[in-house]
Design a protein around this motif. Structure first.
Motif, PDB file in Angstrom:
ATOM      1  N   ALA A  10       0.833  -1.207   0.000  1.00 55.32           N
ATOM      2  CA  ALA A  10       0.000   0.000   0.000  1.00 55.32           C
ATOM      3  C   ALA A  10       0.867   1.255   0.000  1.00 55.32           C
ATOM      4  O   ALA A  10       0.521   2.270  -0.644  1.00 55.32           O
ATOM      5  N   SER A  15      -3.200  -0.611  -5.181  1.00 55.97           N
ATOM      6  CA  SER A  15      -4.609  -0.512  -4.807  1.00 55.97           C
ATOM      7  C   SER A  15      -5.010  -1.710  -3.956  1.00 55.97           C
ATOM      8  O   SER A  15      -4.344  -2.740  -3.944  1.00 55.97           O
ATOM      9  N   ALA A  16      -6.161  -1.556  -3.260  1.00 56.90           N
ATOM     10  CA  ALA A  16      -6.624  -2.627  -2.369  1.00 56.90           C
ATOM     11  C   ALA A  16      -6.946  -3.888  -3.154  1.00 56.90           C
ATOM     12  O   ALA A  16      -6.637  -5.006  -2.703  1.00 56.90           O
ATOM     13  N   GLY A  27     -10.742  -7.869  -0.963  1.00 60.79           N
ATOM     14  CA  GLY A  27     -10.440  -6.452  -0.899  1.00 60.79           C
ATOM     15  C   GLY A  27     -10.842  -5.794   0.403  1.00 60.79           C
ATOM     16  O   GLY A  27     -10.133  -4.910   0.909  1.00 60.79           O
ATOM     17  N   VAL A  30      -8.231  -6.334   3.138  1.00 67.15           N
ATOM     18  CA  VAL A  30      -7.054  -5.491   2.911  1.00 67.15           C
ATOM     19  C   VAL A  30      -7.340  -4.059   3.354  1.00 67.15           C
ATOM     20  O   VAL A  30      -6.497  -3.403   3.987  1.00 67.15           O
ATOM     21  N   ARG A  31      -8.533  -3.545   3.061  1.00 66.55           N
ATOM     22  CA  ARG A  31      -8.859  -2.172   3.457  1.00 66.55           C
ATOM     23  C   ARG A  31      -8.910  -2.025   4.973  1.00 66.55           C
ATOM     24  O   ARG A  31      -8.479  -1.011   5.529  1.00 66.55           O
ATOM     25  N   ILE A  34      -5.366  -1.755   6.280  1.00 67.61           N
ATOM     26  CA  ILE A  34      -4.770  -0.446   6.008  1.00 67.61           C
ATOM     27  C   ILE A  34      -5.345   0.607   6.953  1.00 67.61           C
ATOM     28  O   ILE A  34      -4.607   1.437   7.500  1.00 67.61           O
TER      29      ILE A  34
END
Length: 340
Positions: A10, A15-16, A27, A30-31, A34
């Motif tokens: 990241a 991108s995610a 996804g 992953v978000r 972050i």
């Protein structure tokens, strides 16, 4: 590692969705990683505290177990000198009202740091671990530390109540030599083990019979050997093999109660380093050879009288003085006589 990869990719502008395809996650996961990193920093890489089953025993009871294990049993008015897991469990249940299994007591003591001690500096440099251990045991025999005692411990057995082969003289002049004969004995009426302690420097020996060779019997034997060794001895080096009953937590508790002891385990395939092995041969010849036993009590009596006889005629075992190979016999001795 996976969380660190997410944060690193990241930070590189990924991108995610691309990061999720790379690390094998969806996804949304992953978000979340972050967002958590942006809020918590490096602490986001660690696991959060998870609720689980509450401890069965509160810290007070755990502290009681540790405190009693560090207290000498005789100070509590008990008739033995060292704890075992069974003795601890019985005392906690009867005196403290703590019904704790011996396996749980074992876990508490190991978690507290009850471990086997590392060997002292007399082991020398460990260029080759097996070679260094063998040389260290030989050094104990030849140059023991001042004020110390080196003893060899082992179990002989199983010893069965049966007939044992022996040696008898044959009058070859009056009659021709015949094949040695022995009465057939099909029965093994009883069996057990003989635990022994042998001091090579003086030739002193101590034996005790047991029906088995479990850890409980081994600790009981160590208690008796502790009484047998003079109190003036500052350090006791016990040489023994790697039998599983020699490594139990009960043995660790015995060492905790008797700090002058140190267990020296011989390397594998090096039974010759334990000088009790040749002494077992002497004991067998004194107690068992050429005799027939009907009961286990008869074996116990024979072992006891043979041990007493050996102590009265003992001699030290000097390391390196024994011939490892018999000299070659001169020709013409013990040859088969020629027919007349």
């Amino acid at each position: 590692m996976q969380r660190a990869q997410i944060i690193w990719r990241a930070s590189c502008g990924g991108s995610a969705s691309a990061i999720a395809a790379r690390v094998g996650l969806d996804g949304e996961t992953v978000r979340k990683r972050i967002r958590r990193f942006n809020a918590e920093g490096l602490d986001a890489l660690k696991d959060r505290h998870r609720s689980g089953r509450p401890p069965t025993y509160p810290p007070e009871q755990t502290a009681t177990v540790i405190g009693i294990a560090l207290t000498k049993p005789q100070a509590l008015g008990l008739p033995f000198a060292a704890w075992t897991l069974d003795r601890l469990a019985a005392y906690l249940h009867e005196q403290k009202g703590i019904a704790m299994q011996r396996s749980r007591i074992d876990e508490i003591l190991l978690h507290e740091g009850l471990r086997w001690r590392k060997h002292e500096t007399w082991f020398g440099e460990r260029v080759d671990p097996a070679f260094a251990e063998k040389g260290a045991i030989e050094t104990l025999y030849t140059k023991p530390p001042a004020g110390s005692c080196v003893i060899c411990l082992d179990e002989m057995g199983p010893v069965s109540a049966k007939s044992y082969a022996g040696h008898a003289l044959v009058q070859s002049r009056t009659r021709p030599a015949e094949r040695a004969k022995q009465e057939i004995d099909y029965g093994r009426r009883a069996k057990g083990y003989i635990f022994g302690a042998f001091c090579p420097a003086t030739g002193e020996a101590f034996t005790h019979p047991y029906p088995g060779r479990s850890g409980a019997y081994w600790v009981d034997f160590l208690d008796q050997v502790e009484t047998w060794i003079p109190r003036t001895t500052e350090r006791v080096y016990a040489i023994m093999d790697n039998l599983s009953s020699h490594h139990t937590t009960d043995v660790l508790l015995f060492l905790l109660a008797h700090p002058r002891w140190e267990m020296v385990f011989q390397p594998k395939y090096a039974a010759y380093l334990n000088l009790i092995e040749p002494w077992w041969k002497i004991l067998r010849s004194l107690a068992l050879a050429g005799r027939r036993f009907e009961t286990w009590d008869e074996i116990i009596d024979a072992i006891h009288h043979s041990t007493v006889y050996w102590i009265a005629h003992r001699h030290p075992f000097v390391w390196g003085k024994r011939r490892r190979h018999r000299p070659r016999r001169s020709p013409g001795i013990a040859l088969v006589p020629r027919a007349a």
